[in-house]
Design a protein around this motif. Structure first.
Motif, PDB file in Angstrom:
ATOM      1  N   ALA A  65      24.872  76.944   2.148  1.00 52.74           N
ATOM      2  CA  ALA A  65      25.094  78.076   3.032  1.00 52.74           C
ATOM      3  C   ALA A  65      24.604  79.340   2.341  1.00 52.74           C
ATOM      4  O   ALA A  65      23.902  79.304   1.333  1.00 52.74           O
ATOM      5  N   GLU A  66      24.998  80.477   2.883  1.00 53.32           N
ATOM      6  CA  GLU A  66      24.551  81.757   2.335  1.00 53.32           C
ATOM      7  C   GLU A  66      25.290  82.127   1.053  1.00 53.32           C
ATOM      8  O   GLU A  66      24.698  82.664   0.115  1.00 53.32           O
ATOM      9  N   PHE A  94      24.676  78.525   7.942  1.00 57.51           N
ATOM     10  CA  PHE A  94      24.376  77.260   7.257  1.00 57.51           C
ATOM     11  C   PHE A  94      23.455  76.390   8.098  1.00 57.51           C
ATOM     12  O   PHE A  94      23.656  76.281   9.309  1.00 57.51           O
ATOM     13  N   PRO A  95      22.493  75.723   7.416  1.00 56.38           N
ATOM     14  CA  PRO A  95      22.018  76.007   6.073  1.00 56.38           C
ATOM     15  C   PRO A  95      21.167  77.262   6.077  1.00 56.38           C
ATOM     16  O   PRO A  95      20.575  77.617   7.091  1.00 56.38           O
ATOM     17  N   GLN A  96      21.080  77.912   4.942  1.00 58.51           N
ATOM     18  CA  GLN A  96      20.524  79.255   4.829  1.00 58.51           C
ATOM     19  C   GLN A  96      19.180  79.213   4.098  1.00 58.51           C
ATOM     20  O   GLN A  96      19.094  78.792   2.942  1.00 58.51           O
ATOM     21  N   ALA A  97      18.121  79.676   4.782  1.00 58.02           N
ATOM     22  CA  ALA A  97      16.802  79.715   4.147  1.00 58.02           C
ATOM     23  C   ALA A  97      16.825  80.559   2.886  1.00 58.02           C
ATOM     24  O   ALA A  97      16.196  80.210   1.872  1.00 58.02           O
ATOM     25  N   PHE A  98      17.575  81.657   2.904  1.00 56.99           N
ATOM     26  CA  PHE A  98      17.590  82.604   1.795  1.00 56.99           C
ATOM     27  C   PHE A  98      18.289  82.029   0.560  1.00 56.99           C
ATOM     28  O   PHE A  98      18.232  82.624  -0.512  1.00 56.99           O
ATOM     29  N   SER A  99      18.938  80.875   0.700  1.00 52.29           N
ATOM     30  CA  SER A  99      19.485  80.160  -0.458  1.00 52.29           C
ATOM     31  C   SER A  99      18.522  79.077  -0.941  1.00 52.29           C
ATOM     32  O   SER A  99      18.377  78.857  -2.151  1.00 52.29           O
ATOM     33  N   HIS A 100      17.875  78.404  -0.019  1.00 49.66           N
ATOM     34  CA  HIS A 100      16.994  77.294  -0.406  1.00 49.66           C
ATOM     35  C   HIS A 100      15.661  77.768  -0.982  1.00 49.66           C
ATOM     36  O   HIS A 100      15.082  77.087  -1.837  1.00 49.66           O
ATOM     37  N   VAL A 101      15.178  78.933  -0.545  1.00 51.44           N
ATOM     38  CA  VAL A 101      13.922  79.449  -1.100  1.00 51.44           C
ATOM     39  C   VAL A 101      14.038  79.731  -2.592  1.00 51.44           C
ATOM     40  O   VAL A 101      13.215  79.244  -3.390  1.00 51.44           O
TER      41      VAL A 101
END
Length: 600
Positions: A562-563, A576-583
């Motif tokens: 998540a964020e 969730f799910p958060q692009a800004f965490s996976h990048v």
């Protein structure tokens, strides 16, 4: 009651997405697009607001059992959940085929051992749980209709209606395969074609396998990197190339709090950094599609760049509250739309220009309009870089001269100078070199606290901000500059939790602070990855690797983030799910690999 945020799995077709809980319940699904009204909104309310559970049958009133195991089938977005019951074992396979026609959610129940009684409970509620549709039979098919929308259920199981819910009860033995398919169609059109679940499963598995084969990264942490790339691909709206920040709205940054926002739109910042990560791992087609989306979205008004747009480039994203939904674990209000779309965030110019620069440097075919757009953005910044703005975190308090915004304005000018120097664009080179130097001096004089040896959140303030961690990553100052090292160490002291994770900035608790909001929030996962990056850059590689692996341990069992992370409740929070965490997970893995911090 909805599960914990980390209890959910993501499935999707690159036009919309569903969240599937450990108990077999789909509690969130918008059709036909990411930003459409939800037909299952139980995630933000109760089962009365829509859900679809397929799981082993339990006595009435008993809590549904969680799956004993679940996983994605290889490197795909095909979810497999397995239950072991006193009567045997069963598997449910959930997926959404990449779309060629009507959007579909397919669920296949397969007997593994014994004789397992199963139940499908389908409660469709249109318009985010507010409207009970008209459900009726058309031949062997069940259709739910409300206004412009219709959803069709096809299954080889018997169904019956009870308490405004469609049920199926059946028993599976080894080798049995019972299929269910939901298909959306505009209600004025002919019914969608009959589904072919088994063929769709094979095609979906093949699609993801072939897509992952293009990944050029083969270093340590590859499993985490590939899962993050798949997640980012799933957040891409295939028809236009737009990338949503997350497929959900109003999952809270603080359980029970008011920091609940709609992330089903394309933030230029989030999309730009997503593009950068994909380019670094071999995905140039996604980069080309996003660049084309950007050019269309901005066309006609580049001087008034918005920070976000709709997934097809829409500009109007008016914010509203859905007062009939109580919110996730009573975190209200539930919001749709996003009023921050009209904010001034100068850093966005830097992120977009950096993404265009990276695309150019990695050999993406030249686009004259992209170069023209870049020049137009700098012409705007030349006149406005010294204005206060709302900053990267979209504060709803007064505008300030945020240091990060000025740094990213410098990035925009610097990358455009490089474009001109390469001979691929024409512009006032000397004038913009002077502008670049002027912005740099301004930041170093007004955004830096000499006494504490740290950059600060905004000019004249004493507060810190985790976005300052991007200063060395953007090349504004070298990693070994004492001001960079001082800022990293100050953030570690003042913005880190006991576990070493990083808060975005100080919040004010019960009173509104710099962001104009009440309450607190969790540790911001992107910022924590940025800290790991910086530690590697300044030579503290072992410390960076330890932090990175702690962050990896926060992922749920399927590798999703998540964020934010709530250090008090020890659980994921935010959309969730958060692009800004996976990048940044991908970027940090690549940096650690390059630095020789092999582990995992």
């Amino acid at each position: 009651m909805a599960g914990r945020i980390e209890d959910y799995a993501l499935i999707g077709d690159m036009q919309t997405a569903a969240l599937v809980c450990r108990d077999g319940s789909v509690d969130w699904l918008c059709l036909p697009r990411f930003d459409s009204h939800a037909i299952f909104a139980g995630l933000l309310g109760t089962e009365e607001h829509g859900f679809w559970r397929v799981a082993p049958a339990v006595p009435d009133g008993a809590e549904p059992a969680h799956a004993d195991r679940r996983r994605y089938r290889g490197d795909s977005l095909v979810l497999e959940s397995e239950w072991d019951t006193p009567r045997g074992s069963v598997r449910v396979t959930d997926f959404m085929p990449p779309r060629d026609g009507a959007p579909q959610l397919i669920r296949i129940v397969e007997g593994i051992s014994g004789r397992v009684p199963m139940r499908s409970s389908l409660r469709m509620r249109f318009s985010y749980g507010r409207i009970v549709p008209w459900v009726h039979k058309v031949g062997d098919r069940t259709v739910a209709v409300a206004g412009p929308d219709s959803v069709w259920l096809d299954t080889d199981a018997e169904t019956h209606g009870e308490r405004l819910t469609t049920y199926s009860e059946f028993t599976v033995t080894p080798g049995d395969r019972i299929t269910f398919t939901l298909s959306w169609q505009p209600s004025h059109k002919e019914p969608p074609p009959l589904p072919e679940p088994e063929a769709a499963l094979e095609a979906t598995t093949d699609f993801w396998r072939e897509w992952v084969d293009h990944c050029t990264y083969h270093g340590p942490y590859r499993e985490a990197v590939v899962r993050s790339l798949i997640t980012l691909k799933a957040l891409t709206y295939a028809p236009t190339g737009g990338i949503v920040a997350a497929p959900t709205t109003s999952l809270p940054e603080e359980i029970g709090g008011v920091r609940n926002w709609d992330y089903r739109y394309t933030w230029l910042r989030d999309a730009a950094i997503t593009l950068s990560s994909m380019l670094r791992t071999g995905y140039r087609e996604e980069a080309r599609a996003w660049r084309d989306w950007l050019l269309r979205a901005v066309a006609g008004d580049p001087e008034n760049l918005q920070i976000m747009y709709g997934i097809a480039g829409e500009r109007e994203l008016g914010e509203a509250e859905l007062d009939w939904l109580p919110g996730y674990e009573n975190s209200s209000p539930v919001r749709v739309g996003n009023g921050a779309a009209n904010q001034l965030q100068l850093d966005v110019y830097g992120e977009v220009t950096e993404a265009l620069h990276l695309a150019h440097m990695t050999g993406l075919s030249r686009n004259d309009y992209a170069a023209l757009l870049q020049l137009k953005l700098i012409e705007y910044l030349e006149k406005n870089w010294n204005q206060p703005d709302e900053g990267i975190w979209e504060v709803r308090g007064p505008r300030r001269h945020f240091t990060h915004s000025k740094v990213m304005a410098w990035v925009a000018v610097d990358r455009t100078i490089k474009l001109i120097e390469s001979g691929d664009a024409d512009g006032p080179l000397e004038r913009w070199r002077e502008l670049r130097d002027e912005i740099h001096r301004d930041v170093c004089e007004k955004g830096y606290d000499k006494e504490r040896n740290t950059f600060t959140q905004s000019y004249g303030s004493k507060e810190l901000d985790a976005s300052l961690l991007l200063i060395p990553q953007m090349g504004f100052l070298p990693p070994d500059d004492k001001r960079v090292i001082g800022t990293i160490e100050a953030i570690q002291r003042e913005l880190s939790t006991e576990d070493g994770f990083v808060l975005r900035y100080p919040t004010a608790g019960e009173e509104a602070g710099v962001d104009g909001l009440e309450g607190d929030e969790g540790a911001f996962l992107a910022c924590s990855f940025w800290l790991a990056d910086d530690l590697a850059m300044i030579g503290r590689v072992d410390e960076a690797r330890v932090l990175f692996e702690k962050l990896l341990s926060l992922r749920n069992d399927l590798g999703l983030l998540a964020e934010e992370w709530d250090p008090r409740l020890q659980r994921q929070v935010g959309n969730f799910p958060q692009a800004f965490s996976h990048v940044p997970l991908i970027d940090t893995a690549l940096r650690l690999t390059a630095s020789g911090a092999y582990g995992g």
